[in-house]
Design an enzyme around this catalytic site. Structure first.
Site, short mmCIF file in Angstrom:
data_model
loop_
_atom_site.label_atom_id
_atom_site.label_comp_id
_atom_site.label_asym_id
_atom_site.label_seq_id
_atom_site.Cartn_x
_atom_site.Cartn_y
_atom_site.Cartn_z
N SER A 157 0.83 -1.21 0.00
CA SER A 157 0.00 0.00 0.00
C SER A 157 0.86 1.25 0.00
O SER A 157 1.96 1.27 0.58
CB SER A 157 -0.86 -0.01 1.26
N TYR B 167 -2.00 -1.17 10.91
CA TYR B 167 -2.29 -1.71 9.57
C TYR B 167 -1.09 -1.50 8.65
O TYR B 167 -0.60 -2.43 8.00
CB TYR B 167 -3.54 -1.04 8.98
N LYS C 205 1.90 -4.03 6.55
CA LYS C 205 2.36 -3.98 5.15
C LYS C 205 3.89 -3.88 5.11
O LYS C 205 4.55 -4.58 4.33
CB LYS C 205 1.74 -2.78 4.42
P1 NAD Z 1 -11.33 -6.47 1.16
O1 NAD Z 1 -11.53 -6.44 2.63
O2 NAD Z 1 -12.48 -6.16 0.28
O3 NAD Z 1 -10.70 -7.86 0.71
C1 NAD Z 1 -9.87 -8.62 1.55
C2 NAD Z 1 -10.42 -10.04 1.57
O4 NAD Z 1 -9.59 -10.87 2.38
C3 NAD Z 1 -11.83 -10.13 2.14
O5 NAD Z 1 -12.66 -10.83 1.24
C4 NAD Z 1 -11.66 -10.88 3.46
O6 NAD Z 1 -12.81 -11.64 3.78
C5 NAD Z 1 -10.43 -11.71 3.17
N1 NAD Z 1 -9.65 -12.09 4.34
C6 NAD Z 1 -9.15 -11.28 5.30
N2 NAD Z 1 -8.44 -12.00 6.19
C7 NAD Z 1 -8.47 -13.29 5.78
C8 NAD Z 1 -7.92 -14.50 6.28
N3 NAD Z 1 -7.21 -14.54 7.40
N4 NAD Z 1 -8.16 -15.63 5.60
C9 NAD Z 1 -8.91 -15.64 4.46
N5 NAD Z 1 -9.46 -14.52 3.94
C10 NAD Z 1 -9.24 -13.35 4.59
O7 NAD Z 1 -10.12 -5.46 0.85
P2 NAD Z 1 -9.56 -4.91 -0.55
O8 NAD Z 1 -9.84 -3.46 -0.61
O9 NAD Z 1 -9.99 -5.78 -1.66
O10 NAD Z 1 -8.01 -5.07 -0.29
C11 NAD Z 1 -7.28 -6.21 -0.71
C12 NAD Z 1 -5.84 -6.07 -0.26
O11 NAD Z 1 -5.30 -4.84 -0.78
C13 NAD Z 1 -5.68 -5.99 1.26
O12 NAD Z 1 -4.50 -6.68 1.63
C14 NAD Z 1 -5.51 -4.50 1.52
O13 NAD Z 1 -4.77 -4.25 2.68
C15 NAD Z 1 -4.74 -4.06 0.27
N6 NAD Z 1 -4.92 -2.64 -0.04
C16 NAD Z 1 -6.17 -2.12 -0.16
C17 NAD Z 1 -6.32 -0.76 -0.42
C18 NAD Z 1 -7.68 -0.14 -0.53
O14 NAD Z 1 -7.79 1.08 -0.38
N7 NAD Z 1 -8.74 -0.89 -0.79
C19 NAD Z 1 -5.19 0.05 -0.58
C20 NAD Z 1 -3.93 -0.53 -0.46
C21 NAD Z 1 -3.79 -1.88 -0.19
N1 UFG Z 2 -11.79 11.77 3.52
C1 UFG Z 2 -12.77 12.65 3.91
N2 UFG Z 2 -13.92 12.15 4.47
C2 UFG Z 2 -14.13 10.82 4.63
C3 UFG Z 2 -13.12 9.91 4.21
C4 UFG Z 2 -11.97 10.43 3.66
O1 UFG Z 2 -12.60 13.86 3.79
O2 UFG Z 2 -15.18 10.42 5.15
C5 UFG Z 2 -10.57 12.30 2.89
C6 UFG Z 2 -9.31 11.95 3.65
O3 UFG Z 2 -9.05 12.90 4.65
C7 UFG Z 2 -8.26 11.95 2.53
C8 UFG Z 2 -9.05 11.47 1.31
O4 UFG Z 2 -10.43 11.70 1.62
O5 UFG Z 2 -7.81 13.26 2.28
C9 UFG Z 2 -8.86 9.99 1.03
O6 UFG Z 2 -9.16 9.24 2.21
P1 UFG Z 2 -9.31 7.65 2.19
O7 UFG Z 2 -9.61 7.23 3.59
O8 UFG Z 2 -10.26 7.25 1.12
O9 UFG Z 2 -7.88 7.16 1.72
P2 UFG Z 2 -6.45 7.32 2.41
O10 UFG Z 2 -5.51 7.81 1.37
O11 UFG Z 2 -6.52 8.08 3.67
O12 UFG Z 2 -6.11 5.82 2.81
C10 UFG Z 2 -6.42 4.74 1.93
C11 UFG Z 2 -6.54 3.47 2.74
C12 UFG Z 2 -5.21 3.10 3.31
C13 UFG Z 2 -4.24 2.97 2.19
C14 UFG Z 2 -4.17 4.25 1.42
C15 UFG Z 2 -3.24 4.13 0.26
O13 UFG Z 2 -7.47 3.63 3.80
O14 UFG Z 2 -5.29 1.86 3.95
O15 UFG Z 2 -5.46 4.59 0.95
O16 UFG Z 2 -3.56 3.03 -0.49
F1 UFG Z 2 -3.04 2.68 2.70
#
Ligand code: NAD
Ligand code: UFG
Length: 348
Positions: A129, A153, A157
């Protein structure tokens, strides 16, 4: 012969979109997910969207930390590679429950790596991330920037990235892609799959979407005094289908000679403010999003966006969609599925 790919967390938001692109690309896909933050329906819809490729998807519901179950799966199927999405991802919750996050994300990953190693499957794509860049001193973020953790969290990572580097150092037969995602948004253009967070959304676009369908009264804007064009935070939003395609590019790269443990940003290289994103969504949906201006959210960075040079050059991948398409597809999903995969009574 079609390649077999194991996708952990494949029922989740990014996982389900990636599984669909894999199936359409001719891969055979096995998903392991404990459905802790996802729904089986997502995979049923992926199967439908994949048409004639649908039968190439199979699903196993278990926790990645269940080593005997994972062993059994690897004993029955020879995997060419693993894409590892499974993990918990709510930043605020990780601050409240650090041990839950360390247990799930770290033990899950270590168990996976042990079983892969034991079965000679040494190709891995991991979901890292942009959170590892913390509050970057400058933008765009390049992969060689210093990394840090802003919360438990993010620390999972960082730790997993380091674990992967050590695993590769100890055994150079491993080939690993650490993909640092920026801010995934949007949904598949069909509107059949999308993001369906449990409880109150933490992230911007899921919250905006729930305001648009009437589930929440207003969006709270966290911080209006940043040194940005309009005072609100700036991020690199990336269409989830572009992100999914980035995984196919990374998988293909794993087959090239000379690959070790590599790290790539997956973003668009463009920064968009909260207010710009809201305006784009209002335009796409025709809905007014009421705003409540508030103070900064602790731990939030001011401006974060990616340098995309390495991914473009070495993965031969770049994003196709802009914020108009992201908002169009987010709204298409939201308006067709106002309660995600659930019903009005199954969610708060
Ligand atoms: P998500 O929660 O929709 O998907 C994660 C999936 O993993 C879920 O379906 C959950 O049920 C499953 N899971 C969690 N723990 C498990 C376990 N112990 N065993 C089996 N299944 C398990 O999240 P996402 O947004 O699709 O994110 C996927 C990956 O990408 C995650 O590792 C997350 O940290 C990473 N990531 C997400 C974002 C974002 O903003 N969505 C940004 C950066 C990184
Ligand atoms: N924000 C608002 N109101 C809300 C939610 C978010 O103003 O209700 C703003 C935040 O302050 C930020 C922007 O919208 O300026 C984006 O916020 P997000 O929470 O959507 O995303 P972040 O960049 O803060 O974090 C997300 C994930 C992290 C991940 C990161 C980079 O939550 O886990 O993106 O991938 F690491």
């Amino acid at each position: 012969m079609a390649k077999n790919v194991l996708v952990t967390g494949g029922a989740g938001y990014i996982g389900s979109h990636t599984v669909l692109q894999l199936l359409l690309g001719g891969f055979r896909v096995v998903v392991v997910d404990n459905l802790d933050n996802s729904s089986r329906t997502a995979l049923d819809r992926v199967r439908e969207l994949a048409g004639e490729h649908g039968p190439n998807l199979s699903f196993h519901e278990f926790d990645l930390r269940d080593k005997p179950a994972l062993e059994k799966l690897f004993a029955s199927t020879k995997f060419d590679a693993v894409i590892h999405f499974a993990g918990l991802k709510a930043v605020g919750e990780s601050v409240q429950k650090p041990l839950l996050y360390y247990n799930n994300n770290l033990i899950g990953t270590i168990t996976l790596l042990e079983v892969m190693d034991a079965h000679g499957c040494k190709k891995l794509v991991f979901s890292s991330s942009a959170t590892v860049y913390g509050w970057p001193k400058e933008v765009p973020c390049t992969e060689d920037f210093p990394v840090c953790a802003m919360n438990p969290y993010g620390r999972t990572k960082l730790f997993i990235e380091e674990i992967c580097r050590d695993v590769y150092r100890a055994d150079p037969e491993w080939k690993i892609m650490l993909l640092r995602y920026f801010n995934p948004v949007g949904a598949h253009p069909s509107g059949c799959i999308g993001e369906d967070p449990r409880g109150i959304p933490n992230n911007l676009m899921p919250f905006v979407q729930q305001v648009a369908v009437g589930r929440r009264p207003a969006l709270t804007v966290y911080g209006t005094d940043y040194s940005t064009k309009d005072g609100t935070g700036v991020r690199d939003y990336i269409h989830v289908v572009d992100l999914a395609d980035g995984h196919i590019a990374a998988l293909q790269k794993l087959d090239e000679p000379g690959i070790g443990c590599e790290v790539y940003n997956l973003g668009t290289g463009k920064g968009t403010s909260v207010l710009e994103m809201v305006a784009a969504f209002e335009k796409a949906s025709g809905k007014k999003i009421p705003l409540v201006m508030a103070g900064r959210r602790p731990g939030d960075a001011e401006i974060v966006y990616a340098s995309t040079e390495n991914a473009e050059r070495e993965l031969n991948w770049k994003t196709k969609y802009g914020i108009e398409e992201m908002c169009r597809d987010q709204w298409n999903w939201a308006s067709k599925n106002p309660y995600g995969y659930g019903s009005p009574d199954s969610t708060d």
